[in-house]
Design a protein around this motif. Sequence first.
Motif, PDB file in Angstrom:
ATOM      1  N   VAL A   1       5.967  -8.431  22.465  1.00  0.00           N
ATOM      2  CA  VAL A   1       7.376  -8.796  22.564  1.00  0.00           C
ATOM      3  C   VAL A   1       8.185  -7.556  22.952  1.00  0.00           C
ATOM      4  O   VAL A   1       8.291  -6.612  22.146  1.00  0.00           O
ATOM      5  N   PRO A   2       8.760  -7.492  24.178  1.00  0.00           N
ATOM      6  CA  PRO A   2       9.607  -6.354  24.571  1.00  0.00           C
ATOM      7  C   PRO A   2      10.867  -6.292  23.693  1.00  0.00           C
ATOM      8  O   PRO A   2      11.493  -7.314  23.423  1.00  0.00           O
ATOM      9  N   GLN A   3      11.223  -5.076  23.262  1.00  0.00           N
ATOM     10  CA  GLN A   3      12.393  -4.887  22.405  1.00  0.00           C
ATOM     11  C   GLN A   3      13.096  -3.582  22.761  1.00  0.00           C
ATOM     12  O   GLN A   3      12.630  -2.502  22.371  1.00  0.00           O
ATOM     13  N   ASP A   4      14.194  -3.651  23.509  1.00  0.00           N
ATOM     14  CA  ASP A   4      15.028  -2.475  23.783  1.00  0.00           C
ATOM     15  C   ASP A   4      14.216  -1.269  24.259  1.00  0.00           C
ATOM     16  O   ASP A   4      14.298  -0.181  23.684  1.00  0.00           O
ATOM     17  N   GLY A   5      13.423  -1.451  25.273  1.00  0.00           N
ATOM     18  CA  GLY A   5      12.648  -0.351  25.831  1.00  0.00           C
ATOM     19  C   GLY A   5      11.361  -0.048  25.101  1.00  0.00           C
ATOM     20  O   GLY A   5      10.642   0.888  25.474  1.00  0.00           O
ATOM     21  N   THR A   6      11.039  -0.804  24.055  1.00  0.00           N
ATOM     22  CA  THR A   6       9.773  -0.646  23.349  1.00  0.00           C
ATOM     23  C   THR A   6       9.031  -1.988  23.380  1.00  0.00           C
ATOM     24  O   THR A   6       9.544  -2.985  23.891  1.00  0.00           O
ATOM     25  N   VAL A   7       7.833  -1.991  22.824  1.00  0.00           N
ATOM     26  CA  VAL A   7       7.042  -3.213  22.753  1.00  0.00           C
ATOM     27  C   VAL A   7       6.573  -3.410  21.311  1.00  0.00           C
ATOM     28  O   VAL A   7       5.986  -2.491  20.724  1.00  0.00           O
ATOM     29  N   ARG A   8       6.866  -4.568  20.766  1.00  0.00           N
ATOM     30  CA  ARG A   8       6.354  -4.928  19.440  1.00  0.00           C
ATOM     31  C   ARG A   8       5.094  -5.750  19.649  1.00  0.00           C
ATOM     32  O   ARG A   8       5.122  -6.831  20.263  1.00  0.00           O
ATOM     33  N   MET A   9       3.963  -5.216  19.159  1.00  0.00           N
ATOM     34  CA  MET A   9       2.678  -5.893  19.323  1.00  0.00           C
ATOM     35  C   MET A   9       2.285  -6.592  18.028  1.00  0.00           C
ATOM     36  O   MET A   9       2.412  -6.031  16.940  1.00  0.00           O
ATOM     37  N   TYR A  10       1.807  -7.830  18.164  1.00  0.00           N
ATOM     38  CA  TYR A  10       1.307  -8.613  17.028  1.00  0.00           C
ATOM     39  C   TYR A  10      -0.159  -8.907  17.302  1.00  0.00           C
ATOM     40  O   TYR A  10      -0.496  -9.536  18.316  1.00  0.00           O
ATOM     41  N   LEU A  11      -1.027  -8.440  16.405  1.00  0.00           N
ATOM     42  CA  LEU A  11      -2.469  -8.577  16.600  1.00  0.00           C
ATOM     43  C   LEU A  11      -3.066  -9.398  15.471  1.00  0.00           C
ATOM     44  O   LEU A  11      -2.730  -9.181  14.295  1.00  0.00           O
TER      45      LEU A  11
END
Length: 413
Positions: free
Chosen positions: A100-110
């Motif tokens: 999930v892209p978030q304000d220039g970062t990526v939140r990864m769910y594994l």
Amino acid sequence: MSEGGRKPGRFAVDRSEGFGERLLGLLLDRSHEMPPQLIAPLVAEEVARVGGRDVSILLQDYEQMLLVPLPGRGLMIGEPEPVEGSPAGEAFLSRSTVEVPQDGTVRMYLPLLDGSDQVGAMAVTLDSVDDDDRRLLRRLAGLVADMIVTKDAYTDLFFRARRRAPMSVAAEIQWSLLPPLSMTVPQVEVAGILEPAYTVAGDSFDYALNGDILHVAVIDAMGHGLDAATMATVAIGAYRHTRRADTGLSQVYAFMDRAIDEQFGHDHFVTAQMMCLNVATGLLQWVNAGHPAPLLIRGRAVVDRLESPTTLPVGFGGEEPVVSERTLRPGDRLLCFTDGLVEEHQAGGEQFGEEQLIECTNRVVRDHTAVRSVVRALSHTLKQERGGVTSDDATIFLIEWRGGDADHLATLD
């Protein structure tokens, strides 16, 4: 000797470790003596070395409604996330990584997978993600899941995180008795669920894959509370004892019958369904001891009931049961359930009924494909259809037979 000192026809083995391998190796080396409460800070430190932060470990709650954050030093503790409709829930249900892209970062769910059993999900934030990150974090999540399952055997840390309501003593006994709620191999997949999760007493299920034979039992002990839980414990123990002795289904029934009768007397009983499925050929054998007939799902609908001669429940001293047989087609699913799903046990209450169960099942299988998702959705849908409550324990156990073999998994490419 050929050039470099190697014998002709031999090749040099590269035993050097890359960065990711060293990182995973460090975690694995330390995991053997790692106290459960130190898993979180070590994982947070490992993730930080690849530029990750805001690590969360989310565990499935007992009702299978929420993914609950595990507390621990170095972990980000937020609110529980719903299994349905959240990125963490999507990773959990699909067994795949969600980004999930978030304000220039990526939140990864594994997904946290122990074997094929879904433990929960791990979330981590990175500035950017490449294939090396994905591969390393996927393997790290797998190792974290294995550590949680292993350590769970001697700590209450994970149990307390997953429990969202007070649990009865009978329910604690039943949850400690259960095998993993799901199993997936190339030839077959199974998943089960119990409700009400925090007060279940007499219902239980068990399974084991021994070679090409999948053994399954679904039981319902009479009564409620500790008496029912105790009876279920004896029934499952007797089932496992005879199954591990490699006896036939009629002998399994006879041994369970004697065990319940000798321990509790003639006025106590357990209904049961015992099955053997050859995962190579699709040949199904089963004995029905007072249980509702399983439903056969083919394609996206219920197409048949597995009717069979019904013997007395175990404990009543029934005659040698008839072992029924049927050959499944690849993709066939079997829905096993206890009577608490369709019968109303309160005086004056209206029966839910098997026809309504079939209608609900057909709706659910049209909207969900994965076995675990079908079981969860069906259980929660049926509970809603019954007004959000059940007057008796209710169990669902779903089997999908696929055929084929798993030999390719034993070959290193």
